[in-house]
Design a protein around this motif. Structure first.
Motif, PDB file in Angstrom:
ATOM      1  N   ILE A   1      38.414  63.094 -20.813  1.00 35.18           N
ATOM      2  CA  ILE A   1      39.007  64.569 -20.032  1.00 35.18           C
ATOM      3  C   ILE A   1      37.668  64.944 -19.217  1.00 35.18           C
ATOM      4  O   ILE A   1      37.727  65.884 -18.281  1.00 35.18           O
ATOM      5  N   THR A   2      36.411  64.467 -19.353  1.00 31.51           N
ATOM      6  CA  THR A   2      35.418  64.822 -18.653  1.00 31.51           C
ATOM      7  C   THR A   2      35.562  64.133 -17.245  1.00 31.51           C
ATOM      8  O   THR A   2      35.444  65.016 -16.362  1.00 31.51           O
TER       9      THR A   2
ATOM     10  N   GLY B   1      38.295  66.753 -15.682  1.00 33.50           N
ATOM     11  CA  GLY B   1      37.836  67.872 -15.218  1.00 33.50           C
ATOM     12  C   GLY B   1      36.765  67.595 -13.819  1.00 33.50           C
ATOM     13  O   GLY B   1      36.724  68.503 -12.785  1.00 33.50           O
ATOM     14  N   LEU B   2      36.033  66.492 -13.734  1.00 32.04           N
ATOM     15  CA  LEU B   2      35.276  66.243 -12.525  1.00 32.04           C
ATOM     16  C   LEU B   2      36.222  65.932 -11.289  1.00 32.04           C
ATOM     17  O   LEU B   2      35.621  66.642 -10.277  1.00 32.04           O
TER      18      LEU B   2
ATOM     19  N   VAL C   1      39.390  67.309 -10.883  1.00 29.53           N
ATOM     20  CA  VAL C   1      39.889  68.607 -10.542  1.00 29.53           C
ATOM     21  C   VAL C   1      38.886  69.221  -9.620  1.00 29.53           C
ATOM     22  O   VAL C   1      38.856  69.842  -8.567  1.00 29.53           O
ATOM     23  N   HIS C   2      37.518  69.287 -10.059  1.00 28.77           N
ATOM     24  CA  HIS C   2      36.732  69.743  -9.450  1.00 28.77           C
ATOM     25  C   HIS C   2      35.977  69.291  -8.027  1.00 28.77           C
ATOM     26  O   HIS C   2      35.719  70.001  -6.759  1.00 28.77           O
ATOM     27  N   LYS C   3      35.990  68.021  -7.879  1.00 30.23           N
ATOM     28  CA  LYS C   3      35.612  67.415  -6.719  1.00 30.23           C
ATOM     29  C   LYS C   3      36.619  67.236  -5.550  1.00 30.23           C
ATOM     30  O   LYS C   3      36.316  66.813  -4.452  1.00 30.23           O
TER      31      LYS C   3
ATOM     32  N   LYS D   1      38.896  69.835  -5.322  1.00 27.69           N
ATOM     33  CA  LYS D   1      39.474  71.253  -5.000  1.00 27.69           C
ATOM     34  C   LYS D   1      39.736  71.799  -3.772  1.00 27.69           C
ATOM     35  O   LYS D   1      40.472  72.513  -3.535  1.00 27.69           O
TER      36      LYS D   1
ATOM     37  N   ALA E   1      44.526  69.582 -23.219  1.00 30.52           N
ATOM     38  CA  ALA E   1      43.127  69.560 -22.633  1.00 30.52           C
ATOM     39  C   ALA E   1      43.266  69.369 -21.082  1.00 30.52           C
ATOM     40  O   ALA E   1      42.442  69.857 -20.452  1.00 30.52           O
TER      41      ALA E   1
ATOM     42  N   TYR F   1      45.643  70.379 -18.998  1.00 38.54           N
ATOM     43  CA  TYR F   1      45.930  71.477 -18.276  1.00 38.54           C
ATOM     44  C   TYR F   1      44.599  72.331 -18.340  1.00 38.54           C
ATOM     45  O   TYR F   1      44.338  73.282 -17.426  1.00 38.54           O
ATOM     46  N   CYS F   2      43.959  72.487 -19.498  1.00 37.66           N
ATOM     47  CA  CYS F   2      42.839  73.560 -19.630  1.00 37.66           C
ATOM     48  C   CYS F   2      41.892  73.021 -18.602  1.00 37.66           C
ATOM     49  O   CYS F   2      41.330  73.914 -18.118  1.00 37.66           O
ATOM     50  N   VAL F   3      41.537  71.776 -18.142  1.00 36.91           N
ATOM     51  CA  VAL F   3      40.483  71.503 -17.261  1.00 36.91           C
ATOM     52  C   VAL F   3      41.072  71.674 -15.734  1.00 36.91           C
ATOM     53  O   VAL F   3      40.455  71.128 -14.718  1.00 36.91           O
ATOM     54  N   GLY F   4      42.445  71.827 -15.602  1.00 39.55           N
ATOM     55  CA  GLY F   4      42.823  71.799 -14.335  1.00 39.55           C
ATOM     56  C   GLY F   4      43.888  70.788 -13.694  1.00 39.55           C
ATOM     57  O   GLY F   4      44.178  70.680 -12.579  1.00 39.55           O
TER      58      GLY F   4
END
Lengths: 310, 310, 310, 310
Positions: free
Chosen positions: B185-186, B189-190, B192-194, B196, B212, B214-217
């Protein structure tokens, strides 16, 4: 009858509330690699201003395998003196043998620990199955004067505390929770699900999956990165707990790379370097942990600056 | 100039919207291990009543490595005939070589796929570094008539599509997203972040970490379990998308064990057995995949019944 | 009744003698990545002067997962035409599904293979237990017109053919041996021990442990490095077979680093580069396998020159 | 200047001859899990009749991570008293930190160790690269009053001592060899090759690959199984050293399964159970190591009896 059973009998007692954020504090050393208690206290004074639930002392980030038992206990005693009574002191007391763990647990309680964090023994990893680990943690919890938190950190131990063992151990009245650093969010969700009748508390063992862990039911986190960005992690906690998930996501995303840098990628030397940049005492690790190379230091800085922290 | 470039030039085009839940459909066989198109269509009629975003055909759960290329394409063609036009058909087209992947991708598009799902080639895993994988996916995306979704499934391939490669590939106008089945999940999340700024969409590759994710994107999921509990997964989607996290958590928790049983623990034969229990055609797998033993069948049933599904 | 059973009935037949050294031949390509049959034949003419037992065609080093089935068979046919009748042609015929493996095995026999080398199916690795693999290899061996050699290559497949499965399969009259590329010498010794009543032959799958494999009872080797240093590997065979272990050791030691370079470290692109240096046609691989970087080429050269081969 | 340098200066000194077989002795405990020195001495008297080169004390099979430092040293002192002067006493002295290892090394030498066996520190395995390990072992060797033997045991430590680090360290005048328990025979052959100018000695760390290790240039073995079948392992040594490889092979083959049972498969509890059967004091392990289950005991017996040892 064990120490714990003698003290508590069959009474139902409320389990210690673990919810919140904890930095697993680093251990500053002098140039000669001795523990620098002066610098430690200065760090503690700075941490006192951050709304942490408490501190973890003698976690992996404290280089506890590199300290003598005397040093391990003395650091806990030092922290206890500085720490306000309303902050929780969780002390690592896990050793390879059950008897050593039992003894160190008692010393940690005597030195002022409110709870102990007991890592899975791991040298004979092929033999550390659910049967062995349940027996180990049960004996430790039976005799411990303070509540026990299980500690699963496969990146260091090469061993996963089996889920069935966690569920079994969650029924022990003196085992109050689990710090899970493995990062398997499915496992964390399932542990929450299967222990929901036990008042068993799960703490995320790393900042990289803190928000996701809250999302599936964790109650807090023990995060190396809290040594550096403690206020930010407490803010992330606040956003998750109050259901402000959109804001939480944006903050969480900016923390993943700095967190990876000070844990999985570059480890304790990077954590201590980053602490320096943010006004804490970090400094060198004990050998054989090596200082960062220049290239690593630059990489580390990049992970913080590209996410807007430096 | 590639097919894609010829068709699209430098125009900025809106990327295909992938958001939602997809079952990676199983392939029913006759007693002689031939594809049973009749039973396939009957399954499709049942799936038509569930608010899926679409279907994935020739994913791991479809036993695609056991089908001939002709069968792979014919199954896609069959699905396309049944599938309402507003449902997305995503077809697996990943092969070991780049040239074979390019060719199969074209055939899948011609057979009616709206997008292709391209798994990491993995036989020479020691050589499948970011450089090789970026080149592979770039060539495939350059020539593909339909949008490409990257597919990372380390449990099967023994290979993780490097995060840097994902970020690089997210800039390709014909690469619209990633199905990630690794469960880290890390990492999700990363990613999604990188990505965006790229309108890049991440789909969870398993129901165990859907909430989880969905929660992080993440924007949806391709979940084996959707072949069995499709309505429930669409309900979980709805709860996550509308911010009803408490209800989502309770539902998510009850799905983890059934999901693990039909994926990591007992695999496609278990998925097909569970499909039988829930009114779909499952049946035997192609050899060498073996039917469940009696003990496994009982274990499987237990994972569903103990969570209230049977 | 299977093809094999029809042909052989219950007669005791002498098993094919596999003893000796085999290069698993590389596949030359044209600049457009088509199979270059002309260059292939030129390589074959050079190999004809080396006292190999035979050739392996469609092993991992032949990039077989990157060839179409038609190409796979055509290459075997081409080799058969060039190869003297007293040399053994062992052809890879392993696919993911049992039915595809059965069919390709028949085609390989028809194209002139004296034996087939059947790799463990591996995509659903979690399900490929002893039960599944025994059934797979038994079905293939039952129907194969030519003897079957098992092929264990965990570095590529992520899967170890279980020792118990090997022992079980060694009793099949049409399974004559195992190519083991895992390099676990204890396992190889144990396989020799537990199959000693079966006339079952073990071939080392890499030159790095060839001498040690002879020492514990292997009868030969299928070695990528034999594409480059074929004469030297046949010399190592001769020294081992004739009990000249001291000389063998000195030769073996000089082969470890070049072998590691063209296999585990740098793979097929390095093998093909080294072939160029030693007078064979190597050339580029099919995508997504990438050419070596300059640094890798230099490293490769160093591994050969520092051991006195260049 | 270090202790070692002060004592030895730049003199060329003959390195300690390590060649031969060593049992890494088990530690008997009383019913209360205290070290049973009486039983230990009785074992030692029986070992005295076997032509071992010496004994290893505080290896993995001695449960050293479960002993206090005082116990670790006292066991060495006890062994030294019993052991004839011409037998070599090699004592484990590896700790996680360099400073603790330096100190324990001195204590072991003072207690009578002829050499120390220093395991790779492993808790922070992600940071234990060649740089860290070279520095660690160099500091330990610089200050050690007795020769140092490196100890690589990846099954326990989750870490491989990099080959380049071994080669570098082999040049240190106070580092005389390596015990390698990984079983990678290619690596062992390459280490012998790349250290041949250094008078560096490699010991096989397990009986399963002892003959193959001799074959590629090892000079002996530290073998758990020598606690049980010591005479047989010394016989295997004699056959290898005198070039009687055919006889050696037959003996080696019968030792693989018993060896696997007392190491990888069932571990120290099995070793101690087998010791009982062969007339030695074994007994229970310290917690959390568990006694064998009945099924495991039967399996263990089968591994010995099916190979003709019981």
């Amino acid at each position: 009858a064990s120490a714990w059973k003698r003290a508590h009998g069959h009474k139902a007692t409320a389990k210690l509330d673990l919810s919140g954020i904890y930095p697993p504090i680093a251990t500053p050393f002098t140039a000669r690699e001795d523990v620098d208690y002066q610098k430690l206290e200065e760090n503690l004074q700075k941490y006192a201003k951050i709304p942490f639930k408490g501190l973890v002392v003698q976690g992996s980030n404290g280089e506890y395998p590199y300290l003598t038992e005397e040093e391990q206990v003395e650091v806990v005693r030092t922290v206890r003196r500085s720490l306000p009574a309303d902050k929780l002191l969780m002390a690592g007391s896990g050793c390879e043998s059950t008897r050593a763990t039992v003894q160190l647990t008692e010393k940690m309680a005597a030195a002022g620990a409110d709870a102990v964090l007991v890592v899975t023994p791991c040298f004979y990893k092929g033999k550390m199955d659910a049967r062995a680990l349940v027996q180990h943690f049960t004996k430790v919890a039976d005799s411990s004067p303070v509540p026990v938190v299980l500690y699963n950190v496969p990146a260091n131990t090469g061993l996963e505390l089996p889920l069935d063992a966690v569920v079994h151990l969650s029924q022990h009245p003196n085992i109050v929770g689990l710090k899970d650093s493995g990062g398997d969010i499915t496992r964390i969700g399932l542990i929450v699900h299967k222990t929901k009748t036990q008042d068993f508390q799960v703490l995320a063992g790393s900042a990289g999956f803190l928000m996701a862990a809250y999302c599936v039911g964790a109650v807090g986190g023990v995060c190396a990165l809290a040594n550096v960005l403690g206020g930010e992690l407490c803010e992330l906690e606040r956003l998750c707990v109050s259901g402000r998930w959109e804001e939480a996501r944006l903050l969480q995303q900016r923390l993943i790379e700095p967190n990876a840098a000070v844990t999985r990628k570059l480890g304790v030397p990077a954590l201590k370097q980053a602490m320096q940049w943010f006004g804490y005492h970090g400094g060198a690790c004990r050998s054989p942990l090596q200082p960062l190379t220049d290239a690593e230091t630059q990489q580390l800085r990049g992970e913080f600056s590209s996410n807007g922290w430096l």
